[in-house]
Design an enzyme around this catalytic site. Structure first.
Site, PDB file in Angstrom:
ATOM      1  N   CYS A 305       0.814  -1.225   0.000  1.00  0.00           N
ATOM      2  CA  CYS A 305       0.000   0.000   0.000  1.00  0.00           C
ATOM      3  C   CYS A 305       0.847   1.274   0.000  1.00  0.00           C
ATOM      4  O   CYS A 305       0.632   2.173  -0.825  1.00  0.00           O
ATOM      5  CB  CYS A 305      -0.961  -0.008   1.187  1.00  0.00           C
ATOM      6  SG  CYS A 305      -0.180   0.026   2.818  1.00  0.00           S
ATOM      7  N   HIS A 353      -2.534   1.146   6.847  1.00  0.00           N
ATOM      8  CA  HIS A 353      -2.937   1.087   5.443  1.00  0.00           C
ATOM      9  C   HIS A 353      -3.140   2.496   4.906  1.00  0.00           C
ATOM     10  O   HIS A 353      -3.477   3.420   5.644  1.00  0.00           O
ATOM     11  CB  HIS A 353      -4.224   0.275   5.282  1.00  0.00           C
ATOM     12  CG  HIS A 353      -4.572   0.005   3.850  1.00  0.00           C
ATOM     13  ND1 HIS A 353      -3.768  -0.753   3.018  1.00  0.00           N
ATOM     14  CD2 HIS A 353      -5.626   0.411   3.081  1.00  0.00           C
ATOM     15  CE1 HIS A 353      -4.311  -0.816   1.817  1.00  0.00           C
ATOM     16  NE2 HIS A 353      -5.436  -0.111   1.820  1.00  0.00           N
ATOM     17  N   HIS A 365      -5.837   1.808  -4.303  1.00  0.00           N
ATOM     18  CA  HIS A 365      -4.941   1.278  -3.267  1.00  0.00           C
ATOM     19  C   HIS A 365      -4.561  -0.164  -3.590  1.00  0.00           C
ATOM     20  O   HIS A 365      -5.167  -0.820  -4.446  1.00  0.00           O
ATOM     21  CB  HIS A 365      -5.591   1.374  -1.880  1.00  0.00           C
ATOM     22  CG  HIS A 365      -6.749   0.442  -1.662  1.00  0.00           C
ATOM     23  ND1 HIS A 365      -7.056  -0.099  -0.433  1.00  0.00           N
ATOM     24  CD2 HIS A 365      -7.707  -0.039  -2.509  1.00  0.00           C
ATOM     25  CE1 HIS A 365      -8.135  -0.865  -0.530  1.00  0.00           C
ATOM     26  NE2 HIS A 365      -8.547  -0.849  -1.766  1.00  0.00           N
TER      27      HIS A 365
END
Length: 393
Positions: A305, A353, A365
């Protein structure tokens, strides 16, 4: 001689009491029922599908946290290795200079030996335990020639600097070993969490997997609904801002019409520079859609990520840190209602994240292992999962 004792009736003896066969059968049934009752909780010990889903999600999040630690350790290890290499190169160069200074002193000692000169014995210096031991003999230093003193000074300087750099290199090597240990620990943690998640999923039946997929679809539908609502709110807010700006512009124009007759001008929005950079970052991110998530990866074939967001903004000329918990501090925090394309959206209390906002409640993402870079609602894991929004440039 045959026995005259009567044979005992079939049965068993319980606590000294003889029981008939029928009673034995009843006791056996009770025992079996008791065993079944005891075994029942074992079947109930199997987690529900919702519990499995939560456990798997938790394991993926833990793996994400460990991945950030791995990324940080990897970056630190690379910097430390580079520092160690630089120091070792310096030590090698210093050692060469020290050898040259020692050879120069040796030539003085050889010359004294050949001529039998009464000048201070340079060999005494070379054989001293430490240079300071020799310098303490001030009478010898006073009798040294100018060239000898320069040679001794050079030798002492090189020896002192060489020892300092060797010590620094030794300490840096120890630090490098420590960071490499952290790197191995983080890597092992990631691998263990992912293996645990795979093990849980492998125990599901085909029917349970289908139900799990249905639950995921429901979550995505709810996330899409919330994204649409956010998009509507942002559109209303933007319209209100534009109307306010037009009213302010009209009022300003009428008050200064006498001095600005015949002339016109247009002012670019103050955030045009950010919009330009964000457009480049988003163009890069969109080009990565479909590439696999791989923990610790920074492209070009795969990403995690923070590797994706770092690479996207690098394409726009902006350098971001490697990890999510560093990226969250690399910009200005804004409200979710004020989020604009290009902003970074961070998730969970431990900031494990991140995605890049594209507008209308959506982001690009790299979600988690087993998935691919994709567009998805920022509410993919519920509204409470959103930690913050940061504008990086």
């Amino acid at each position: 001689m045959a026995s005259h004792r009567k044979s005992r009736p079939a049965g068993t003896r319980v606590a000294g009491i003889r029981t008939p066969a029928l009673a034995t059968a009843a006791l056996t049934s009770v025992a079996l029922l008791s065993q079944s009752a005891n075994a029942a909780p074992e079947a109930d010990d199997k987690p529900s599908l919702e519990e499995v889903e939560k456990k798997v999600d938790d394991l993926y999040r833990q793996a994400g946290s460990a991945t950030d630690k791995y990324n940080a350790a990897k970056e630190k290890t690379a910097k430390q290795r580079k520092r160690v290499d630089t120091l070792l190169d310096g030590v090698a160069q210093r050692t060469q200079k020290l050898n040259e200074a020692r050879e120069k002193l040796g030539s003085f000692a050889a010359a004294q030996y050949r001529t039998g000169a009464s000048a201070p014995d340079t060999a005494t210096f070379l054989l001293a335990d430490t240079p300071q031991d020799y310098f303490d003999q001030t009478q010898l230093m006073d009798r040294m020639t100018g060239r000898q003193k320069v040679a001794v000074d050079d030798y002492v300087t090189e020896q002192s600097e060489t020892m300092r750099q060797r010590q620094e290199a030794t300490e840096s090597l120890a630090t490098l070993n420590e960071t490499q240990g952290d790197l191995k620990t983080a890597k092992a943690t990631v691998q263990r969490k992912l293996a645990d998640a795979r093990e849980l999923l492998s125990q599901l039946t085909a029917e349970e997997k289908a139900r799990l997929a249905a639950i995921e679809r429901e979550k995505q539908q709810e996330a899409a609904r919330k994204a649409a609502e956010l998009a509507r709110q942002q559109a209303v807010q933007q319209q209100a801002q534009e109307e306010a700006a037009q009213q302010e512009s009209g009022s300003s124009s009428s008050s200064s019409s006498s001095s600005s007759t015949g002339s016109s001008s247009s002012t670019a929005p103050a955030d045009s520079s950010y919009a330009t950079k964000a457009e480049k970052a988003l163009a890069f991110a969109r080009a990565q859609i479909g590439k696999p998530y791989v923990w610790g990866a920074v492209g070009p074939g795969s990403y995690d990520c923070s590797g994706l967001t770092q690479a996207a903004w690098k394409a726009a000329g902006v350098t971001l840190p490697r990890t999510t918990y560093d990226q969250v501090g690399a910009g200005t925090t804004v409200s979710l209602a004020d989020a604009r394309p290009g902003d970074l959206v961070f998730f969970y209390d431990d900031i494990t994240h991140v995605g890049i906002y594209i507008g209308n409640g959506m982001m690009i993402h790299a979600p988690k292992p087993g998935t691919y870079v994709r567009e998805e609602s920022i509410y993919y894991d519920g509204e409470s999962a959103i930690h913050s929004v940061v504008r990086p440039a």
